[in-house]
Design a protein around this motif. Structure first.
Motif: not given
Ligand code: FAD
Ligand code: 2HG
Ligand code: ZN
Length: 475
Positions: A346-354, A38-44, A391-396, A401-404
């Motif tokens: 740039r700051a880390g790895k996000a766990i996203k809650h949409d 994907d564009w953010l290089k998260k999924w391969h 009413g839509n939060l991105h509660f991430n 960054s080095d989290t396995s």
């Protein structure tokens, strides 16, 4: 049939080649790789073939072949999705069906306020085409220069103007869809009223490539706003911010087009990681809002906004505010808001809650969710921002960054449970605008009622009996 068998894959490749021609096939491993992450290089993942049809007829023939061969198909638009919905799995068996060659604006009808576009048209191109006939297409996302209208429809994308104009679903009047077996459904009707039975259009919108391939759509156009005014405000808590929204709606009604929120931590993230950004206000404020109003009349808009903000100041809802007096200032405000997406990786790895919540439930939810997240990890870095106007939060939650990969999976599981439990308790939704994809598939199964899941499976089974459409995603 499994496409890992090179002979079978070559047979399919030859047949697809005969349908779309050499310009419509990407078989070279290097060139395919752009479609496999994907564009953010998260999924391969890995694909067997990338096929790029140029017409609806070609799309239909491609689907017919894949249906007959039971070859899984992953439809892809601009590949900007945030839930891994457009990325093939690791098997190397799946065909990626890229829609980007089908990018024509087929027809513009200013008098009917509609535009018929092909699925691969970029959102920014559609916005421009509307402007060219003195109309407005209001869907607006940070990714608008790269995402396609097909992807927007398939995910029912939201963005920054939902408060005034609704989600993508509300902006589409008709669709053309290629079904999994290659039949074409032509539902390209530009009608505001059409009660001829079940709503097939709305079934495909938000179906994330699991029911069919959207090849074209009739979109609604609106009068073009001639004036805009915006302001950046700082406030002490989220409850005050929600009451500020109420006050803005009372004062500005449907001239209020955007009401975006970011916490102090989200703002700081942008200031630290996105160049040429500075805080619009002095001092620290727990929450910030970017508010925009627009009108087709050129006069009185700034005064209206200013009066409403003065009211908010007088009633202690906000602590400070600045108007975006020039175009440059307006752009600087939006650069901060839209920079949050760039700043996170740039700051880390996000766990996203949409997530989506009733607006009235937001203040209690945020308090409870912060408490629950800190219960899982006291030092958790919460990046809370979003489209408070709808009413839509991105509660991430931002992990180092080095989290396995294992630690990410474990933390995701634990944070998801506490956040999503609270969302469901508040009658909210665990998937607001980015789609379920592969990211939230298990969560969907965890929270949907058996009746709802069963109905969804029945729809899936009747439209896609061979289960070739985007397997492993959504359902
Ligand atoms: P893709 O990523 O290619 O695909 C997304 C899903 O749609 C996949 O499941 C795919 O299989 C399916 N699909 C794509 N095209 C078709 C088709 N023609 N027929 C059937 N299925 C199809 N999203 C928001 O909602 N709001 C935002 O504010 C927002 N901001 C973003 C900001 C940034 C910087 C980025 C990178 C993304 C943002 N997104 C946002 C997410 C993303 O841009 C949207 O989900 C967008 O709608 C995806 O469009 P796409 O063309 O890139 O689709
Ligand atoms: C936004 O609102 C996008 O900026 C992206 O939906 C959200 O990065 C995110 O989590
Ligand atoms: Zn968003």
């Amino acid at each position: 049939m499994t496409q890992s068998n090179p002979n079978l894959r070559n047979t399919l490749l030859d047949r697809l080649l005969a349908v779309v021609g050499p310009a419509g096939i990407v078989a070279d491993a290097d060139q395919k790789s752009a479609y496999e992450s994907d564009w953010l290089k998260k999924w391969h993942g890995r694909s067997s073939i990338v096929v790029r049809p140029a017409t609806t007829q070609q799309t239909a023939e491609v689907m017919k072949l894949c249906h007959e061969n039971r070859t899984p198909v992953v439809t892809q638009g601009g590949n900007t999705g945030m839930s891994g919905g457009a990325t093939p799995d690791a098997s190397g068996d799946q065909v990626v069906l890229s829609m980007t060659r089908m990018n024509a604006i087929r027809q513009v009808d200013p008098l009917n306020n509609t535009m018929t576009v092909e699925a691969g048209a970029l959102l920014a191109t559609i916005q421009q085409a509307a402007e060219d006939v003195n109309r407005y297409f209001p869907l607006s996302l940070g990714s608008e220069g790269s995402c396609t209208i097909g992807g927007n429809l398939a995910t029912n994308a939201g963005g920054i103007a939902v408060l005034r104009y609704g989600n993508t679903r509300e902006l589409a009047l008709g669709l053309e869809v290629v079904l999994p077996d290659g039949r074409i459904w032509n539902g390209l009707r530009g009608l505001r009223k059409d009660n001829t039975g079940y709503d097939l259009r709305d079934m495909f919108i938000g179906s994330e490539g699991t029911l069919g391939v959207i090849t074209a759509a009739v979109l609604k156009l609106f009068p073009r706003p001639k004036a805009r005014a915006c302001a950046w405000v700082g406030t002490h808590d989220i409850r005050a911010l929600v009451h500020l929204l109420e006050l803005m709606q009372a004062n500005c009604a449907d001239r209020l087009v955007a009401f975006e929120m970011m916490s102090a931590e989200s703002l700081q993230l942008v200031l630290d990681h996105v160049t040429d950004t500075r805080s619009p206000l002095e001092g620290r404020h727990a929450y910030h809002a970017l508010i925009e109003v627009a009108d087709t009349r050129e006069t009185g808009l700034s005064d209206m906004l200013q009066d409403a903000l003065q009211d908010a100041m007088d009633t202690n809802l906000i602590d400070d505010a600045v108007l975006g007096a020039s175009l440059a200032q307006r752009q600087a405000f939006w650069k901060i808001r839209e920079g949050i997406s760039q700043a996170q990786p740039r700051a880390g790895k996000a766990i996203k809650h949409d997530i989506a919540l009733p607006i009235s439930a937001l203040p209690d939810f945020v308090g409870a969710a912060e408490h629950a997240v800190r219960g899982v990890q006291a030092s958790a870095h919460i990046v809370n921002f979003g489209h408070v106007g709808d009413g839509n939060l991105h509660f991430n939650i931002l992990m180092p960054s080095d989290t396995s990969a294992e630690a990410m999976a474990d933390a995701t599981q634990r944070f998801n449970r506490v956040v999503h439990d609270l969302v469901v308790e508040a009658n909210g939704s665990i998937s607001a605008e980015h789609g379920v994809g592969q990211l939230r598939r298990d969560e969907l199964r965890h929270y949907k009622s058996p009746v709802e899941l069963n109905l969804m499976l029945l729809v899936k089974q009747s439209l896609d009996p061979n289960h070739i459409m985007n397997p492993g995603k959504l359902i």
